[in-house]
Motif scaffolding. Structure first.
Motif, mmCIF file in Angstrom:
data_model
loop_
_atom_site.group_PDB
_atom_site.id
_atom_site.type_symbol
_atom_site.label_atom_id
_atom_site.label_comp_id
_atom_site.label_asym_id
_atom_site.label_seq_id
_atom_site.Cartn_x
_atom_site.Cartn_y
_atom_site.Cartn_z
ATOM 1 N N TYR B 364 0.839 -1.194 0.000
ATOM 2 C CA TYR B 364 0.000 0.000 0.000
ATOM 3 C C TYR B 364 0.871 1.239 0.000
ATOM 4 C CZ TYR B 364 -3.790 -3.201 0.697
ATOM 5 O OH TYR B 364 -4.688 -4.220 0.515
ATOM 6 N N GLY B 365 0.543 2.177 -0.854
ATOM 7 C CA GLY B 365 1.372 3.352 -1.080
ATOM 8 C C GLY B 365 2.052 3.250 -2.433
ATOM 9 N N LYS B 366 2.068 2.018 -2.978
ATOM 10 C CA LYS B 366 2.685 1.805 -4.288
ATOM 11 C C LYS B 366 1.617 1.325 -5.271
ATOM 12 C CE LYS B 366 6.470 -0.814 -6.420
ATOM 13 N NZ LYS B 366 5.748 -1.929 -7.046
ATOM 14 N N ASN B 367 1.189 0.076 -5.124
ATOM 15 C CA ASN B 367 0.126 -0.429 -5.995
ATOM 16 C C ASN B 367 -0.783 -1.389 -5.224
ATOM 17 O OD1 ASN B 367 1.718 -2.624 -5.680
ATOM 18 N ND2 ASN B 367 2.016 -3.060 -7.859
ATOM 19 N N LYS B 377 3.604 3.944 -12.073
ATOM 20 C CA LYS B 377 4.683 2.993 -11.807
ATOM 21 C C LYS B 377 5.814 3.621 -10.992
ATOM 22 C CE LYS B 377 2.770 -0.104 -14.626
ATOM 23 N NZ LYS B 377 1.921 -1.162 -14.080
ATOM 24 N N ASP B 378 5.857 4.951 -10.926
ATOM 25 C CA ASP B 378 7.045 5.617 -10.360
ATOM 26 C C ASP B 378 6.702 6.423 -9.100
ATOM 27 O OD1 ASP B 378 5.449 7.430 -11.573
ATOM 28 O OD2 ASP B 378 7.003 8.354 -12.810
ATOM 29 N N ALA B 379 5.736 5.954 -8.332
ATOM 30 C CA ALA B 379 5.365 6.695 -7.125
ATOM 31 C C ALA B 379 6.531 6.709 -6.143
ATOM 32 C CB ALA B 379 4.153 6.041 -6.483
ATOM 33 N N THR B 380 6.734 7.830 -5.463
ATOM 34 C CA THR B 380 7.748 7.878 -4.407
ATOM 35 C C THR B 380 7.079 8.286 -3.096
ATOM 36 O OG1 THR B 380 8.260 10.095 -5.177
ATOM 37 C CG2 THR B 380 9.794 8.348 -5.807
ATOM 38 N N PRO B 381 6.382 7.347 -2.484
ATOM 39 C CA PRO B 381 5.675 7.645 -1.239
ATOM 40 C C PRO B 381 6.656 7.827 -0.089
ATOM 41 C CG PRO B 381 5.525 5.313 -1.738
ATOM 42 C CD PRO B 381 6.212 5.950 -2.905
#
Lengths: 101, 464
Positions: B364-367, B377-381
Motif C-alpha cells: 500500500y502506497g505503491k500499488n 509505476k514511479d510513485a515515491t511515497p
C-alpha cells in the motif's frame, strides 16, 4: 484542458460477477456528455492503455439515454482469490479521473 | 396462484436490495398501501466474495435478516399475497437456505403465524454435475477458470442459479412464502408478471430494477423499498420513500450497474434487450419505461457458482518509513521471499512442496489497491504499508510461516546500512493474525438443461 473527474457526475468501478470488472462514467447534463463523447479522448483504446490491457479485452459503450460511458474488462485476479486486493472492484476507476478532455 | 388476479396491471413490491440490509418501515407501509400483488426480496450476491459460498455462512447477521424478514412476512400475510426470498443466506446453498428457514420458523412462532411455504434447494449434486460434464452439457462463460471433474470434486459447494420457473412452480403448488436457494436476482420478480401475461421485456426489465431495491433512485440515502406497476404497454417505477426520486436518467443508468453490457442481460431462459427502452418522467419522482424486449434462448441454461478451499491464511501487517527501503521495495520483497523460502525448507524439508505455501504481499502506497492494473509505476511515497498474506495447507503452518515472515522482514539487511536494522513497523503483538480457511470461486460456467426444474428440488412445508 479539463479532467474527466471535473466533468463527470460519477465515475465508479464494480465487479460484474467475480470474473469481470465494469466501469461507469456518468454525467448530469447532455451537453457535457456530448462534449466528452465527441472529444474522442475516452475510448476502448484509451481504457486499454490506462490499464495496460489489449484493446480486445475491453468492452466499451456509449449509453446515450443514461448519459453514461461504460467499459468492462476481465479481472486480473478473480474476486477474492489470492492476490486480489479489491474484492468488490470498487477502487479501480481512479486513474480514469485524470483523463484530459 | 395469486388470490388477487392482476387486472390491467401487476404491482410488485421490492422490500430491499438485500434481505438484512434494511429498509424504512414507513416506505414498506407506503408500498403495502399501493396494494401490491406480491412482495419479493433478493437475499444474496457474490458481492461478499467466495467466503459465504465456501464456508456456508451468510454475510448478514441473523438479527438483521430477522428484522427485515419479520416486516415482510407480516406485511405479506396481512395482505394475503406471496412473499418470495431469492438467494437465501447470501450464497443460496443448503446451509444458507436452512439458516433463513430457521429464522422464518422463529418469526412464525413468535407471531403466531401458520402458512404453506416452499424451500427450493439450489445446491448441486456432484455426481449430477459430473454426468452433465461428460455429456458435454457444461460450457464456459468468458472469462472462466478450468473446470473438470477434479474441480467438481475439490469444490466445497456448487450452486445452480435458478430461473423464474422453480419459483413459479412453488407458488402454483400453493406456497405463500418461497425461500429460494441461489436464484437469478431478476427471476424472483419476473416470474409472476410473465405468468399473468404481462410482456416479457417489460417484466424482466422491471425486475432488473426491482432487484436492487431503491438503488435506482437518484440519491439513495439508505437501502429501501421500491415499487413497479407493470401494464401491457409500459411499467412505472416509483420509490416509496417520499424523499427519494427516480428520473429517466437514474433508471436508464441503473442497467449499467454490475453488468458488463448495459443493453443485454443474459438470464436462464433468454436475454433482456434494453436497446429499444425509452424512459419518460411521470412526475418528479417516478418514471415510465417502454420498449424493453426479451429474446428467448434456444437452450435453457443454469449458471453455476462454486467455491473451493484454497488453504488457511495468516497475515502480518507492517509499515515502512525508511526511504532507502521504500526505493528498493520490489527487490527487498524478492530477497525476503528467498529468505522465507529458505527457512521453510529448513523447518519442513521435503514434507512441504515449494508451491504448497503462497506468500502474497500487498504494497500500500505503491500499488496495493490496483496491483497489475496500476498505471502509476514511479510513485515515491514517504511511507508504505505492507500486508503479508501467507496461505498454507493448515492453519498451524500458515501461522508458523507468518511468524517467520515477520522476523525475516523485521531484520532484512539493506546495502545502505551496516549492522542490524529493524525495517518494518508492526502495529500488533503478536504481529500475525490468523484468518482461518480461505476460498476461491472456481466456476464460471452454465449447464444446459432440458427442464428448468431439473436442478432444483422444491420442498413444500407447513410453517406454524
Amino acid at each position: 484542458m479539463t479532467k474527466l473527474a471535473d466533468l463527470a457526475s460519477l465515475i465508479r468501478s464494480k465487479n460484474a460477477g467475480p470474473f469481470s470488472l465494469t466501469i461507469d462514467i456518468m454525467f448530469d447534463n447532455p451537453d457535457t456528455y456530448r462534449k466528452v463523447k465527441e472529444s474522442g479522448k475516452i475510448s476502448a483504446r484509451a481504457v486499454a492503455d490506462i490499464y495496460g490491457l489489449s484493446e480486445n479485452n475491453v468492452q466499451f459503450f456509449f449509453v446515450d439515454n443514461a448519459l453514461a460511458v461504460k467499459a468492462s474488462i476481465p479481472r486480473p485476479v478473480t474476486q477474492g482469490d489470492l492476490g486480489d486486493a479489491d474484492s468488490h472492484g470498487g477502487q479501480q476507476y481512479a486513474p480514469l479521473m485524470e483523463i484530459d478532455i | 396462484m395469486l388470490k388477487k388476479v392482476p387486472n390491467g396491471e401487476i404491482r410488485v413490491l421490492s422490500a430491499t436490495g438485500v434481505l438484512g440490509s434494511g429498509f424504512l418501515e414507513s416506505s414498506f407501509r407506503n408500498g403495502l398501501e399501493r396494494d401490491p400483488h406480491f412482495i419479493a426480496s433478493d437475499a444474496g450476491s457474490t458481492d461478499p466474495g467466495p467466503a459465504p459460498l465456501g464456508s456456508g455462512k451468510p454475510s448478514f447477521p441473523a438479527s438483521a435478516i430477522k428484522r427485515d424478514l419479520r416486516l415482510m412476512l407480516l406485511g405479506a400475510q396481512r395482505a394475503g399475497i406471496p412473499l418470495i426470498i431469492g438467494s437465501c443466506g447470501t450464497a443460496g446453498g443448503e446451509p444458507h437456505l436452512q439458516f433463513v428457514y430457521k429464522i422464518l420458523r422463529e418469526i412464525a412462532a413468535e407471531e403466531g403465524l401458520s402458512f404453506p411455504a416452499a424451500l427450493i434447494h439450489a445446491e448441486q449434486d456432484k455426481a449430477y454435475l459430473k454426468a452433465k460434464l461428460r455429456d458435454g452439457k457444461i460450457r464456459a462463460l468468458h472469462p472462466a477458470p478450468e473446470f473438470d471433474e477434479n474441480t467438481i470434486e475439490r469444490s466445497e459447494r456448487i450452486v445452480g442459479m435458478m430461473g423464474a420457473e422453480p419459483i413459479l412452480a412453488a407458488i402454483e403448488a400453493g406456497a405463500q412464502v418461497v425461500l429460494a436457494g441461489r436464484s437469478s436476482d431478476t427471476a424472483i420478480f419476473a416470474g409472476l408478471p410473465t405468468r399473468y401475461g404481462f410482456p416479457e421485456g417489460l417484466s424482466w426489465h422491471a425486475a432488473k430494477i426491482l432487484e436492487c431495491g431503491a438503488a435506482a433512485a437518484t440519491f439513495r440515502k439508505n437501502p429501501d423499498c421500491i415499487m413497479a406497476s407493470i401494464s401491457h404497454d409500459s411499467f412505472v417505477i416509483e420509490p416509496l420513500d417520499p424523499e427519494l426520486r427516480c428520473t429517466p436518467q437514474s433508471i436508464a443508468a441503473h442497467s449499467l450497474y454490475e453488468n458488463t453490457d448495459p443493453y443485454l442481460i443474459v438470464e436462464s431462459s433468454g436475454t433482456i434487450d434494453l436497446r429499444g427502452a425509452q424512459y419518460e418522467a411521470v412526475d418528479d419522482r417516478s418514471v415510465r419505461v417502454r420498449g424493453s424486449s426479451f429474446r428467448h434462448a434456444d437452450t435453457y441454461t443454469v449458471k453455476l457458482e462454486g467455491a473451493e478451499l484454497v488453504g488457511y491464511q495468516s497475515l502480518v501487517l507492517g509499515s515502512v518509513r525508511d526511504p532507502f527501503i521504500i526505493r528498493q521495495i520490489d527487490d527487498w520483497l524478492r530477497r525476503l521471499d528467498d529468505k522465507v523460502r529458505g527457512r521453510i525448507k529448513e523447518l519442513y524439508g521435503h514434507s512441504l512442496s515449494d508451491n504448497a505455501i503462497t506468500l502474497n504481499v500487498h504494497v500500500y502506497g505503491k500499488n496495493g489497491t490496483m496491483g497489475d492494473l496500476e498505471p502509476v509505476k514511479d510513485a515515491t511515497p514517504h511511507e508504505i504499508c505492507l500486508l503479508f498474506l501467507v496461505t498454507a495447507p493448515t492453519q498451524e503452518i500458515a501461522t508458523a510461516i507468518a511468524s517467520i515472515t515477520r522476523h525475516q522482514a523485521l531484520h532484512l539487511p539493506i546495502p545502505e546500512w551496516s549492522g542490524l536494522i529493524t525495517g518494518i513497523a508492526c502495529p500488533f503483538s503478536p504481529a500475525y493474525l490468523d484468518r482461518g480457511p480461505v476460498y476461491r470461486f472456481n466456476v464460471n460456467h452454465v449447464v444446459e438443461v432440458d427442464d428448468p426444474l431439473e436442478m432444483f428440488d422444491i420442498e413444500h412445508v407447513q410453517v406454524n
